[in-house]
Design an enzyme around this catalytic site. Structure first.
Site, short mmCIF file in Angstrom:
data_model
loop_
_atom_site.label_atom_id
_atom_site.label_comp_id
_atom_site.label_asym_id
_atom_site.label_seq_id
_atom_site.Cartn_x
_atom_site.Cartn_y
_atom_site.Cartn_z
N LYS A 44 -8.62 -20.22 -11.78
CA LYS A 44 -7.75 -20.15 -10.60
C LYS A 44 -6.40 -20.73 -10.98
O LYS A 44 -6.32 -21.63 -11.82
CB LYS A 44 -8.33 -20.98 -9.45
N ASP A 77 -4.51 -14.35 -4.03
CA ASP A 77 -5.22 -15.29 -3.16
C ASP A 77 -4.21 -15.60 -2.03
O ASP A 77 -3.30 -14.80 -1.80
CB ASP A 77 -5.64 -16.55 -3.94
P1 NDP Z 1 -3.42 -14.44 2.89
O1 NDP Z 1 -2.29 -15.21 2.37
O2 NDP Z 1 -3.34 -12.97 2.92
O3 NDP Z 1 -3.78 -14.94 4.35
C1 NDP Z 1 -4.10 -16.26 4.60
C2 NDP Z 1 -4.30 -16.44 6.10
O4 NDP Z 1 -4.83 -17.73 6.33
C3 NDP Z 1 -3.00 -16.38 6.87
O5 NDP Z 1 -3.24 -15.92 8.16
C4 NDP Z 1 -2.55 -17.83 6.86
O6 NDP Z 1 -1.69 -18.18 7.92
C5 NDP Z 1 -3.88 -18.54 7.02
N1 NDP Z 1 -3.81 -19.87 6.38
C6 NDP Z 1 -3.52 -20.13 5.09
N2 NDP Z 1 -3.52 -21.44 4.86
C7 NDP Z 1 -3.80 -22.01 6.03
C8 NDP Z 1 -3.95 -23.35 6.44
N3 NDP Z 1 -3.77 -24.37 5.58
N4 NDP Z 1 -4.28 -23.59 7.73
C9 NDP Z 1 -4.45 -22.56 8.61
N5 NDP Z 1 -4.31 -21.26 8.28
C10 NDP Z 1 -4.01 -21.01 7.01
O7 NDP Z 1 -4.68 -14.91 2.02
P2 NDP Z 1 -6.10 -14.21 1.84
O8 NDP Z 1 -6.47 -13.46 3.07
O9 NDP Z 1 -6.09 -13.52 0.54
O10 NDP Z 1 -7.05 -15.49 1.68
C11 NDP Z 1 -7.74 -16.08 2.77
C12 NDP Z 1 -8.93 -16.86 2.23
O11 NDP Z 1 -9.82 -15.97 1.55
C13 NDP Z 1 -8.60 -17.95 1.22
O12 NDP Z 1 -9.52 -19.01 1.38
C14 NDP Z 1 -8.86 -17.27 -0.12
O13 NDP Z 1 -9.14 -18.20 -1.13
C15 NDP Z 1 -10.06 -16.43 0.23
N6 NDP Z 1 -10.34 -15.29 -0.62
C16 NDP Z 1 -9.40 -14.35 -0.89
C17 NDP Z 1 -9.71 -13.26 -1.67
C18 NDP Z 1 -8.74 -12.16 -1.93
O14 NDP Z 1 -9.12 -11.20 -2.59
N7 NDP Z 1 -7.52 -12.21 -1.44
C19 NDP Z 1 -11.03 -13.12 -2.30
C20 NDP Z 1 -11.97 -14.14 -1.90
C21 NDP Z 1 -11.61 -15.18 -1.12
P3 NDP Z 1 -0.11 -18.32 7.66
O15 NDP Z 1 0.40 -16.93 7.61
O16 NDP Z 1 0.38 -19.10 8.82
O17 NDP Z 1 0.06 -19.05 6.36
O1 2IT Z 2 -11.26 -16.23 -4.43
C1 2IT Z 2 -11.32 -15.10 -4.96
O2 2IT Z 2 -12.39 -14.61 -5.32
C2 2IT Z 2 -10.07 -14.35 -5.12
N1 2IT Z 2 -9.01 -14.82 -4.68
C3 2IT Z 2 -10.07 -13.04 -5.85
C4 2IT Z 2 -10.05 -13.28 -7.34
C5 2IT Z 2 -9.89 -12.04 -8.17
O3 2IT Z 2 -9.77 -12.23 -9.39
O4 2IT Z 2 -9.89 -10.92 -7.67
#
Ligand code: NDP
Ligand code: 2IT
Length: 445
Positions: free
Chosen positions: A124, A164
């Site tokens: 990461k 992420d």
């Molecule tokens: P995005 O940046 O697309 O969206 C994040 C969302 O969560 C936004 O709505 C954001 O609000 C909110 N958010 C972020 N930080 C905080 C915080 N500290 N408190 C409250 N709300 C918060 O990210 P993703 O959708 O990609 O990621 C969301 C989660 O999923 C994370 O935990 C990530 O690690 C996990 N994840 C992502 C993957 C991926 O492929 N993208 C894969 C697996 C897991 P705001 O706009 O106000 O910041």
């Molecule tokens: O938390 C996760 O699994 C991710 N943000 C996606 C990682 C990836 O390599 O696609």
């Protein structure tokens, strides 16, 4: 191995890393028995080598904003473990990013990637740079400066980053571009790329869709139909919006979404048109979820998360770590919630997990339920190596199969004597065994 002793030692050595310790503690307490059934693991002190990252890069990222001011952020990459494949994991840009958070994410990624059935190690990276309020050119300059430092440490068979929080298609595009220029190669060193330059179909959708596929498998174990169920989602980013998208297709009702400022509540369920609005609001206009409430006149809870406010059958936290605490969990259970499937990484505190399990909820930890994202990243790597591109149907059907396989592994290793499926234990044990065997076979490194 006594989990408590290893954890105490890590706490002493890394006293300012609470998220990292929290993630390690959850895994060690659930794998303790199987670990101790294999005395050769202890002879090779496997557990410490599995908990401490292989290496960490930390660097300064200097970039110039639109006003000509020089800004300095920290950049990191934690390469945790490559026993079963090249380092693989996302990059997070958020003001809260620090080493504790990236170490927890890289540690979890190692187990998650092991569960996917594909050949990927765990990593990461990220920065305390916040894309919020930055212009497109500022984001581009930051991404370029970040990769100027990191490019030597990554590569298609070395370490493959992706998105992420705060890193989506736009940021991956800029980072990939800079990598390509520095390395003088066009390879699949990033996943989540645009479709025109090696990206996989369904990668943007994969985490959210995969989480819903996993949820369906969990519901099946109790003969529950998703149709008509109310679902509370947190977040409104990549994972949250594609989770909502699939739920709408399946006839479920999405009653909440949120961002770091507050939560919207739509008791009758979002319409497809409303979800499209949120998608555009967040991805094109980069606005706030409050603006949705203003547009559609629904309830908006400033500064609150959904859990204490929104009654639901199913909760799918899809924002960030530790966003459901013990009180939130108790409120969800009292409100009749029957299942929690985590889109985010480690969104439930240890207290919340205990509550869910005590109440015998269907509870899936992120490392199982959100593994669809990195799985399709693995499929993107496979397509890039072959210099081929698979159809949407092919990728989606492989994603479904992988989520079913992960569910099966959880059932195999997590079913308790009373029949309750402990998905935390199942995911941790299954993920651990594969990495542990690979590490044993490769000697002390
Ligand atoms: P995005 O940046 O697309 O969206 C994040 C969302 O969560 C936004 O709505 C954001 O609000 C909110 N958010 C972020 N930080 C905080 C915080 N500290 N408190 C409250 N709300 C918060 O990210 P993703 O959708 O990609 O990621 C969301 C989660 O999923 C994370 O935990 C990530 O690690 C996990 N994840 C992502 C993957 C991926 O492929 N993208 C894969 C697996 C897991 P705001 O706009 O106000 O910041
Ligand atoms: O938390 C996760 O699994 C991710 N943000 C996606 C990682 C990836 O390599 O696609």
């Amino acid at each position: 191995m006594k989990a408590i002793e290893v954890i105490d030692d890590l706490k002493r050595r890394f006293p300012n890393e609470p998220e990292y310790i929290q993630a390690v503690e959850e895994v060690l307490t659930t794998i303790e028995d199987v670990y101790n059934d294999n005395p050769e693991f202890e002879r090779y002190n496997l557990i410490e080598r599995l908990c401490i990252p292989d290496r960490i890069f930390a660097f300064r990222v200097s970039w110039v904003d639109d006003k000509g001011k020089v800004n300095n952020n920290m950049g990191y990459r934690v390469q945790h473990n490559n026993a079963i494949g090249p380092y693989k994991g996302g990059i997070r840009f958020h003001s809260s990013v620090n080493l504790s958070i990236l170490k927890f994410l890289a540690f979890e990624q190692t187990f998650k990637n092991s569960l996917t059935t594909l050949a990927m190690g765990g990593a990461k990276g990220g920065s305390d740079f916040s894309p919020r309020g930055k212009s497109d050119m500022e984001v581009m300059r930051f991404c370029q400066a970040f990769i100027q430092e990191l490019w030597r440490q990554i590569g298609p068979d070395t370490d493959v980053p992706a998105g992420d929080i705060g890193v989506g298609g736009r940021e991956v595009g800029y980072m990939f571009g800079q990598y390509k220029k520095m390395a003088r190669e066009f390879t699949g060193t990033f996943t989540g790329k645009g479709l025109e330059f090696g990206g996989s179909k369904i990668r943007p959708e994969a985490t959210g869709y995969g989480n819903v596929y996993f949820l369906l498998e969990m519901l099946k174990t109790r003969g529950i139909d998703i149709k008509g169920k109310t679902v509370a989602i947190s977040g409104s980013g990549n994972v949250a919006t594609y989770t909502a998208d699939k739920l709408l297709t399946l006839g479920a009702k999405v009653v909440s979404m949120s961002d770091s400022d507050g939560t919207i509540h739509v008791p009758e369920g979002l319409t497809r048109e409303q979800l499209d609005y949120i998608f555009k609001l967040k991805n094109i206009y980069r606005g706030r979820i409050r603006e949705f409430a203003e547009e559609y006149g629904c309830a908006y809870y400033e500064g609150e998360r959904p859990w204490q406010r929104v009654k639901c059958d199913i909760a799918m936290p899809s924002a960030t770590q530790n966003e459901i605490d013990g009180d939130d969990a108790r409120a969800l259970i009292e409100g009749g919630c029957m299942a929690v499937s985590e889109g985010a990484n480690m969104p439930s505190t240890p207290d919340a997990i205990r509550e869910f399990q005590k109440a015998r909820l269907l509870y899936a930890p992120g490392k199982a339920a959100n593994a669809g994202g990195v799985s399709v990243s693995g499929l993107e790597m496979a397509q890039n190596s072959q210099k081929l591109s698979w159809t949407e149907e092919e990728v989606d059907s492989k994603l479904k199969q992988i989520m079913c396989d992960i569910h099966e592994q959880c059932v195999k290793y997590g079913t308790e004597t009373d029949g309750y499926i402990n998905y935390v234990k199942g995911a941790n044990v299954a993920g651990f065994m594969k990495v542990a065997r690979a590490m044993m076979a490769q000697g002390i490194l």
